[in-house]
Design an enzyme around this catalytic site. Sequence first.
Site, PDB file in Angstrom:
ATOM      1  N   HIS A   1      -7.817  -2.532  -2.770  1.00  0.00           N
ATOM      2  CA  HIS A   1      -7.897  -1.449  -3.592  1.00  0.00           C
ATOM      3  C   HIS A   1      -6.649  -1.219  -4.411  1.00  0.00           C
ATOM      4  CE1 HIS A   1     -11.644   0.299  -1.447  1.00  0.00           C
ATOM      5  NE2 HIS A   1     -11.882  -0.062  -2.416  1.00  0.00           N
TER       6      HIS A   1
ATOM      7  N   CYS B   1      -6.493   7.343   0.156  1.00  0.00           N
ATOM      8  CA  CYS B   1      -8.146   6.930   0.307  1.00  0.00           C
ATOM      9  C   CYS B   1      -8.722   8.069   0.786  1.00  0.00           C
ATOM     10  CB  CYS B   1      -8.166   6.082   1.402  1.00  0.00           C
ATOM     11  SG  CYS B   1      -7.505   4.228   1.077  1.00  0.00           S
TER      12      CYS B   1
END
Length: 286
Positions: free
Chosen positions: A181, A279
């Site tokens: 990511h 996150c």
Amino acid sequence: MSITDEEEQARAGRPVRTPRARSVLMCPPEHFDVVYRINPWMNPGLPTDTPLAMRQWEELHRLYVALGFDVQLIEPLAGLPDMVYAANGGFVVGNLAYGASFAYPERQPEGPAYRDWLRTAGFEVAAPREVNEGEGDFLLVGETILAGTGFRSSDASHRELAEVFGREVLTLRLVDPSFYHLDTALAVLDDAPGREHIAYLPRAFDADSRALLAERYPDAILVDGDDAAVLGLNAYSDGYHVVIASRAVGFARQLRDHGYEPIGVDLSELLLGGGGVKCCTLELRR
């Protein structure tokens, strides 16, 4: 006579940084576990301590509250062990949210759960047509959205993102599966227009993306592999305080040199699922 933080920074020859109010969404890791493998960090054969993950997450939650953040919570759902990684649940600017559509079947039910929460909270939600994992791959810097691709969010989602928000979207291609990511390889340190500042791991990107980042952000902090390997770049900043992995000590020194106040936290248990500070944090920009 007392000396303000800004005066202290100026006297030390460091840039003056200013914290700004933040509103974020988090999800308690009540059901956290590693029962499948969808990134290199995950190993179902290793034991997972869910109560420890909960305690570490609670420390992050308390820190955000102490920093004055408005912290909202979404109810965790049984059977969705990765729902704690709230950043992947969408991307929000103003009163508009672009919903997530996850790449792996194991996480796909999270998309509707986060969209439902955002609608109930009063956001206008754009349902996604393309595969994307929200703020895991989309980061706002000034007026521009940096958008990651290569492992999770599709290139087509970047075009959809530009349509939804009417903003410039810069595509950045990730090439190292450990940094799957964008928010694992790049941190937004100051998102204010005219003060844009980032940090990133160059080797996580292809050559074209490295060139684009160097051109757009020549004063960026370049982070080394050791700090990135503990997800040090998976950080969250209010423009002055930067919450990072406590083991990212080199990055912490770099941040201080640039006028920031790094705050280390231990999310080692959540690292087993491939996630860290950012996150766990979906920014709600009103």
